[in-house]
Write a protein that holds these residues in place. Structure first.
Motif, short mmCIF file in Angstrom:
data_model
loop_
_atom_site.label_atom_id
_atom_site.label_comp_id
_atom_site.label_asym_id
_atom_site.label_seq_id
_atom_site.Cartn_x
_atom_site.Cartn_y
_atom_site.Cartn_z
N GLY A 46 0.82 -1.22 0.00
CA GLY A 46 0.00 0.00 0.00
C GLY A 46 0.85 1.26 0.00
N ALA A 81 0.91 -4.48 4.87
CA ALA A 81 1.36 -4.76 6.23
C ALA A 81 1.53 -3.44 6.96
N VAL A 102 9.59 8.32 0.97
CA VAL A 102 10.31 9.38 0.26
C VAL A 102 9.84 9.31 -1.19
N GLY A 157 9.00 13.99 -5.93
CA GLY A 157 9.00 14.77 -7.16
C GLY A 157 8.47 13.90 -8.28
C1 LIG Z 1 16.00 8.18 -1.61
C2 LIG Z 1 14.83 8.01 -2.53
C3 LIG Z 1 14.31 9.11 -3.19
C4 LIG Z 1 13.24 8.95 -4.07
N1 LIG Z 1 12.77 10.03 -4.77
C5 LIG Z 1 11.79 9.85 -5.68
C6 LIG Z 1 11.26 10.94 -6.43
O1 LIG Z 1 11.66 12.10 -6.26
N2 LIG Z 1 10.28 10.69 -7.32
C7 LIG Z 1 9.77 9.45 -7.52
O2 LIG Z 1 8.90 9.27 -8.37
N3 LIG Z 1 10.20 8.42 -6.79
C8 LIG Z 1 11.19 8.58 -5.89
N4 LIG Z 1 11.62 7.53 -5.16
C9 LIG Z 1 10.95 6.24 -5.32
C10 LIG Z 1 9.64 6.26 -4.57
O3 LIG Z 1 9.87 6.47 -3.19
C11 LIG Z 1 8.92 4.93 -4.75
O4 LIG Z 1 8.95 4.57 -6.10
C12 LIG Z 1 7.48 5.07 -4.36
O5 LIG Z 1 7.37 5.56 -3.05
C13 LIG Z 1 6.77 3.74 -4.46
O6 LIG Z 1 7.26 2.86 -3.49
P1 LIG Z 1 6.56 1.45 -3.40
O7 LIG Z 1 5.10 1.65 -3.27
O8 LIG Z 1 7.05 0.61 -4.51
O9 LIG Z 1 7.18 0.84 -2.05
P2 LIG Z 1 6.89 1.22 -0.50
O10 LIG Z 1 6.50 2.64 -0.31
O11 LIG Z 1 8.08 0.72 0.24
O12 LIG Z 1 5.63 0.33 -0.11
C14 LIG Z 1 5.75 -1.05 0.10
C15 LIG Z 1 4.43 -1.58 0.64
O13 LIG Z 1 4.53 -3.00 0.71
C16 LIG Z 1 3.99 -3.43 1.93
N5 LIG Z 1 4.60 -4.70 2.31
C17 LIG Z 1 5.91 -5.02 2.38
N6 LIG Z 1 6.06 -6.28 2.83
C18 LIG Z 1 4.80 -6.76 3.02
C19 LIG Z 1 4.29 -7.99 3.52
N7 LIG Z 1 5.08 -8.98 3.91
N8 LIG Z 1 2.95 -8.14 3.59
C20 LIG Z 1 2.11 -7.15 3.21
N9 LIG Z 1 2.55 -5.97 2.76
C21 LIG Z 1 3.87 -5.77 2.67
C22 LIG Z 1 4.31 -2.31 2.91
O14 LIG Z 1 3.42 -2.35 4.01
C23 LIG Z 1 4.07 -1.08 2.04
O15 LIG Z 1 2.70 -0.75 2.07
C24 LIG Z 1 12.66 7.67 -4.26
C25 LIG Z 1 13.17 6.57 -3.55
C26 LIG Z 1 14.25 6.72 -2.71
C27 LIG Z 1 14.79 5.53 -1.99
#
Ligand SMILES: Cc1cc2nc3c(=O)[nH]c(=O)nc-3n(C[C@H](O)[C@H](O)[C@H](O)COP(=O)(O)OP(=O)(O)OC[C@H]3O[C@@H](n4cnc5c(N)ncnc54)[C@H](O)[C@@H]3O)c2cc1C
Length: 527
Positions: free
Chosen positions: A11, A44, A52, A55
């Motif tokens: 999420g 979870a 983070v 942008g």
């Molecule tokens: C330093 C940094 C700077 C960034 N800057 C930018 C930017 O400027 N612009 C941009 O577009 N992107 C940027 N990003 C990337 C951006 O943060 C991510 O692409 C975006 O937040 C999406 O993350 P996500 O949803 O893939 O993962 P996450 O936000 O990590 O979400 C993972 C989800 O999976 C769930 N989960 C994990 N394990 C389990 C489990 N076992 N059971 C159930 N649920 C689980 C967690 O609860 C969470 O809800 C940056 C990333 C970093 C590291």
């Protein structure tokens, strides 16, 4: 007809963007006739999101547009601001009378108004590649660069005959909450569940996931298709289905970040600032309620403590604000869709945040996936055990997108001329360049036609001709000037009336601070 069941694991922003795009497209009556779908998102709560990533590129504007969500609704909810440009500070240095001085340049988003100026920009860059002294500063030729230098919001007044492109800065935690509300309103089911078991069918496809809910009860949820948005955990595609991860570490050294928020800036800029430091670079992202700052660095060259100290010095901050340290895994999975599982977001890969492309890659991955599902009747046949040609094409397309974005970022490091650390010297010396990037650079150095090369390689949907010109001109990747300078050189910027045109156009736009403080709805917007 039994509904086709999607389970999205995660999420974060990727999970909720995926849920919304799927729900919206599948709500179309024509789609529903093919087969109704049921979407459940599992998250979870004890693991949390990365929090983070603040942008975007202009594709986020298209995302909200297709969901019929106006800026006036989501931007205040997410403390968002407009972004027209990225300003790169101190990525290069130039000699001025024997003293090395930090340089800066802009990478503005291309807008319709630039039809009047891009040819002049290309033409001047070409002259400069031939050793002639002409203006090549991208911000002078691209209208969003003008807005950025003056802090003007890119909203088009009703009488203005050009559409502007822009991206945003936003609070990623608030964006997740906003998207969740919208997705649930479109019928997406939500279940808090920490998954600790994944069941597979004999053919390798995923059958069900199971784990504990918030009351510590064991729940098992089966589905026809699983979308892995579990972030760097990558628990379905990589951990369960064992799809290999291809690291980009040999050409992109950064693998860690330290994050420190500060107070909101009084005059809200419309640009992200990316300042090169000794072992990486620091971002500054202006939000309405605070400023996002972070230092992306390589742990092979500096420690978390030293990086934090350097960021504090850069921000002139004392020790009382708590910093957050993060690890990053830079690269992509070898197949984004394998069997009945698609990975999206950090679970599919990550290219460091220099051009803020992560959400753009989320959006394009999901859009291509939905197109593929629909046009190849996967929803009716639901046979995912063996890879089909359409799936292969999808995987190639997504991998290619990742690689071309990577190349554009790699060029920022490869072309630097800083002398101050091993980090910058080794970035300059590294030879792990893709064939595509080598060819682009070769055409530039040989004074060939870059536009033609970009078209030949079909790079326009990633970073196009203007972006490459901004980077190469911004970095001053030019030969020495001819001496003595030939007489009668025409400068397409100075000779034309661009400055007059753009200065006049700027009069139509309020500052971002003024616009946001009066409220978005008070202005008629035709974007
Ligand atoms: C330093 C940094 C700077 C960034 N800057 C930018 C930017 O400027 N612009 C941009 O577009 N992107 C940027 N990003 C990337 C951006 O943060 C991510 O692409 C975006 O937040 C999406 O993350 P996500 O949803 O893939 O993962 P996450 O936000 O990590 O979400 C993972 C989800 O999976 C769930 N989960 C994990 N394990 C389990 C489990 N076992 N059971 C159930 N649920 C689980 C967690 O609860 C969470 O809800 C940056 C990333 C970093 C590291």
């Amino acid at each position: 007809m039994t509904p086709f069941r999607f389970v999205i694991v995660g999420g974060g922003t990727a999970g909720w963007m995926t849920a919304l795009l799927l729900a919206k497209r599948m709500a179309d009556p024509a789609m529903n006739q093919i087969r109704p779908v049921h979407i459940t998102l599992l998250e979870a709560p004890d693991i949390g999101i990365i929090g983070v990533g603040e942008g975007s590129t202009p594709s986020l504007k298209r995302f909200f547009h297709q969901l019929n969500i106006p800026d006036s609704e989501w931007m205040p909810a997410c403390q968002a601001t407009y972004k027209t440009n990225i300003r790169f500070c101190h990525w290069t240095e130039a000699d001025h009378d024997g003293v090395r001085q930090a340089q800066q340049y802009s990478h503005p988003f291309l807008t319709q108004l630039d039809v009047h100026s891009e040819q002049a920009f290309y033409s001047n860059c070409f002259k400069r590649r031939c050793g002639l002294a002409v203006t090549t500063d991208p911000a002078k030729f691209l209208f969003n660069g003008w807005l950025a230098e003056r802090g003007l919001a890119p909203l088009t007044p009703v009488h203005f005959p050009f559409r502007l492109e822009y991206g945003y800065h936003f609070d990623s935690g608030l964006l997740g909450q906003f998207l969740r509300q919208k997705a649930q309103a479109l019928g997406v089911h939500y279940q808090a569940l920490t998954i600790n078991q994944v069941e597979q069918w004999p053919n390798g496809c995923i059958r069900a996931v199971a784990g504990l809910n918030t009351s510590q009860q064991l729940l098992r949820i089966d589905a026809d298709f699983f979308i892995d948005c579990s972030g760097f955990q990558a628990m379905l595609l990589q951990k369960t289905l064992q799809v290999p991860f291809q690291s980009f570490q040999n050409s992109l050294f950064n693998d860690a970040a330290v994050v420190l928020p500060t107070a909101a800036l009084p005059d809200l800029p419309v640009e992200t600032k990316a300042t090169a430091l000794s072992n990486g670079w620091a971002w500054q992202i202006p939000l309405r309620h605070r400023t996002g700052n972070g230092y992306v660095y390589s742990s092979a060259f500096t420690s978390p403590e030293a990086a934090e100290r350097e960021l504090r010095r850069h921000l002139r901050l004392s020790d009382d604000i708590q910093a957050r340290h993060l690890q990053m895994r830079v690269g992509q999975v070898s197949q984004h869709w394998h069997k009945n599982c698609l990975a999206v977001g950090l679970a599919q890969g990550f290219i460091e945040p220099l051009e803020a492309t992560a959400l753009h890659l989320v959006q394009t991955t999901v859009e291509s996936f939905i197109d593929c599902l629909v046009s190849h009747q996967y929803l009716q046949q639901a046979d995912f055990a063996n890879q089909q040609p359409a799936q292969q094409r999808f995987n190639t397309e997504v991998s290619n997108r990742f690689e071309r974005v990577r190349d554009y970022i790699v060029a920022h490091y490869k072309l630097n001329n800083r002398q101050d650390s091993d980090y910058w010297r080794q970035n300059r010396a590294q030879q792990q360049l893709s064939e595509s990037l080598l060819q682009l650079l070769d055409v530039w150095y040989r004074r060939g036609n870059l536009a033609q090369e970009i078209e030949r390689q079909q790079l326009d949907s990633h970073f196009g001709n203007t972006s490459w010109h901004c980077l190469l001109a911004g970095y001053q990747v030019f030969p020495p000037l001819l001496t003595p300078p030939p007489a009668g050189i025409r400068d397409a910027y100075l000779d034309g009336q661009l400055a007059e045109l753009f200065a006049g156009c700027c009069l139509n736009f309020p500052t971002q601070s003024a616009l946001l403080s009066t409220g978005y709805h008070q202005r008629t917007i035709i974007n």
